[in-house]
Design an enzyme around this catalytic site. Structure first.
Site, PDB file in Angstrom:
ATOM      1  N   ASP A 171       0.865  -1.181   0.000  1.00 49.98           N
ATOM      2  CA  ASP A 171       0.000   0.000   0.000  1.00 49.98           C
ATOM      3  C   ASP A 171       0.901   1.230   0.000  1.00 49.98           C
ATOM      4  O   ASP A 171       0.902   2.052   0.906  1.00 49.98           O
ATOM      5  CB  ASP A 171      -0.985   0.001   1.166  1.00 49.98           C
ATOM      6  CG  ASP A 171      -2.233  -0.820   0.848  1.00 49.98           C
ATOM      7  OD1 ASP A 171      -2.293  -1.413  -0.259  1.00 49.98           O
ATOM      8  OD2 ASP A 171      -3.145  -0.877   1.682  1.00 49.98           O
ATOM      9  N   HIS A 216       2.052  -8.239   1.893  1.00 50.65           N
ATOM     10  CA  HIS A 216       1.227  -7.138   2.355  1.00 50.65           C
ATOM     11  C   HIS A 216       0.157  -7.604   3.338  1.00 50.65           C
ATOM     12  O   HIS A 216      -0.072  -6.983   4.377  1.00 50.65           O
ATOM     13  CB  HIS A 216       0.549  -6.436   1.178  1.00 50.65           C
ATOM     14  CG  HIS A 216      -0.390  -5.349   1.620  1.00 50.65           C
ATOM     15  ND1 HIS A 216       0.047  -4.214   2.256  1.00 50.65           N
ATOM     16  CD2 HIS A 216      -1.754  -5.237   1.542  1.00 50.65           C
ATOM     17  CE1 HIS A 216      -0.993  -3.441   2.538  1.00 50.65           C
ATOM     18  NE2 HIS A 216      -2.092  -4.037   2.129  1.00 50.65           N
ATOM     19  N   HIS A 229      -3.469  -1.267   9.876  1.00 48.63           N
ATOM     20  CA  HIS A 229      -2.724  -0.034  10.133  1.00 48.63           C
ATOM     21  C   HIS A 229      -2.359   0.068  11.610  1.00 48.63           C
ATOM     22  O   HIS A 229      -2.919   0.862  12.368  1.00 48.63           O
ATOM     23  CB  HIS A 229      -3.537   1.176   9.678  1.00 48.63           C
ATOM     24  CG  HIS A 229      -3.790   1.200   8.208  1.00 48.63           C
ATOM     25  ND1 HIS A 229      -4.358   2.276   7.566  1.00 48.63           N
ATOM     26  CD2 HIS A 229      -3.532   0.278   7.236  1.00 48.63           C
ATOM     27  CE1 HIS A 229      -4.455   2.011   6.275  1.00 48.63           C
ATOM     28  NE2 HIS A 229      -3.963   0.805   6.056  1.00 48.63           N
ATOM     29  N   HIS A 261      -8.632  -6.003   9.836  1.00 49.75           N
ATOM     30  CA  HIS A 261      -8.732  -6.990   8.746  1.00 49.75           C
ATOM     31  C   HIS A 261      -8.706  -8.424   9.248  1.00 49.75           C
ATOM     32  O   HIS A 261      -9.197  -9.328   8.571  1.00 49.75           O
ATOM     33  CB  HIS A 261      -7.599  -6.784   7.731  1.00 49.75           C
ATOM     34  CG  HIS A 261      -7.756  -5.564   6.885  1.00 49.75           C
ATOM     35  ND1 HIS A 261      -8.868  -5.338   6.104  1.00 49.75           N
ATOM     36  CD2 HIS A 261      -6.945  -4.500   6.688  1.00 49.75           C
ATOM     37  CE1 HIS A 261      -8.733  -4.186   5.457  1.00 49.75           C
ATOM     38  NE2 HIS A 261      -7.576  -3.660   5.796  1.00 49.75           N
ATOM     39  N   ASN A 271      -3.045  -4.111  -1.747  1.00 56.04           N
ATOM     40  CA  ASN A 271      -4.302  -4.105  -2.499  1.00 56.04           C
ATOM     41  C   ASN A 271      -4.611  -2.731  -3.078  1.00 56.04           C
ATOM     42  O   ASN A 271      -5.162  -2.620  -4.188  1.00 56.04           O
ATOM     43  CB  ASN A 271      -5.458  -4.588  -1.613  1.00 56.04           C
ATOM     44  CG  ASN A 271      -5.555  -3.853  -0.293  1.00 56.04           C
ATOM     45  OD1 ASN A 271      -4.633  -3.895   0.523  1.00 56.04           O
ATOM     46  ND2 ASN A 271      -6.675  -3.174  -0.053  1.00 56.04           N
TER      47      ASN A 271
END
Length: 318
Positions: free
Chosen positions: A79, A209, A246, A218, A117
């Site tokens: 990202d 990632h 994050h 997530h 993504n």
């Protein structure tokens, strides 16, 4: 400059690393440890926001720590450019989110980056294009590849194509180079398995990632748990490092000797969300911005998580 290394033709020698390419295998890069045999690198993820959401402040602390530790390179867990990757090699976001942000002398080292993504929502080939390396020689982004540093090998894996929902939800993704998906993933898993089997390094680190295990928003990525994790376990991988959530975190479970580390705090963080069924397995969780360092010797690995003020939030060694 071309030389032979391990029976392969070395295609280039730039900024202290060399690229070794062999057909049918992951591209390989070589990093030389320091004179004392050690290696140090920074890890940051989910960062590219033109300096916003404290990206600039995180970058500044990265530079201070990077200079202090005399890092060898920087790893990006993806990202790299929000919200929708790059539109092309001339997209000003490359300058505004990378070149003009990571300016500290301590960060003028090679960057090894994977795609996230959000990067797949733009022009994927732009991030992979050598033209960007001419704009800033630190930049190197590929789908999947290996960095060999003698005592440690890093295996970078393109995780976005594993995730089923990206092929069915409304967002538009650039799947050029990935379709047909089944064949792409099958070949990738074979290549990763082979590279891990052939590794003679003391330490093996896989970088992607997406999460495999995470207490963040997530959560676990089921597709990677099912397809990538068994290969990692069979080949005695020591660490899996990701972004996507994050936050900063470390998870250690009794079911696997692998440490699951998240460094996704490069800019916008998600405050207040944490969920993990077994608190004893969640060794560290910080829902703020920051980054991590990895120091490697033949005897041990040291992991340190830093926050936006450069304060140590967590330290772990093996």
């Amino acid at each position: 400059m071309a030389v032979v290394w391990n029976g392969h033709l070395v295609l280039g020698l730039v900024l202290g690393y060399c690229l070794v390419h062999s057909l049918g295998e992951l591209e390989r890069f070589v990093e030389s440890p320091k004179g004392d045999g050690s290696l140090v690198f920074l890890v940051v993820g989910d960062w590219g926001r033109r300096g916003n959401y404290n990206q600039t402040e995180v970058a500044h602390q990265m530079g201070i720590i990077g200079e202090k530790l005399d890092i060898d390179f920087v790893v990006s867990t993806g990202d790299n450019f929000y919200e929708d990757g790059l539109t092309g090699v001339d997209d000003p976001a490359f300058q505004e989110s990378f070149v003009n942000i990571y300016t500290h002398p301590g960060l003028q080292k090679q960057w090894y980056s994977v795609l996230g993504n959000h990067d797949y929502r733009g022009n994927v080939e732009a991030q992979l294009n050598p033209i960007l390396r001419k704009m800033d020689s630190r930049w190197l982004c590929l789908r999947s590849f290996v960095v060999n540093a003698e005592i440690v090998e890093l295996f970078f894996v393109d995780t976005t194509p594993f995730v089923d929902k990206y092929f069915t939800e409304g967002d538009v993704y650039d799947w050029s180079g990935v379709l047909p998906r089944k064949r792409y993933l099958s070949n990738l898993l074979k290549d990763v398995d082979l590279a891990l089997k052939e590794s003679r390094a003391k330490w093996k680190i896989v970088i992607g990632h997406h999460t495999i295990k995470s207490a963040g928003e997530h959560g676990n990525t089921a597709e990677l748990v099912a397809q990538l994790l068994p290969i990692m376990q069979a080949n005695n991988v020591d660490l899996y490092i990701n972004g996507h959530d994050h936050c900063l975190q470390r998870i250690s479970t009794s079911a696997s000797p692998i440490q699951f580390l998240t460094s996704g705090g490069g800019s916008k963080a998600w405050r207040g969300y944490v969920s993990w069924p077994n608190p004893e397995e969640l060794k560290f969780y910080y829902d703020g911005q920051g980054f991590m360092t990895v120091q490697v010797t033949k005897a041990q690995i040291d992991i340190v998580f830093y926050d936006i003020e450069g304060q140590v939030r967590h330290h772990w060694s093996v």
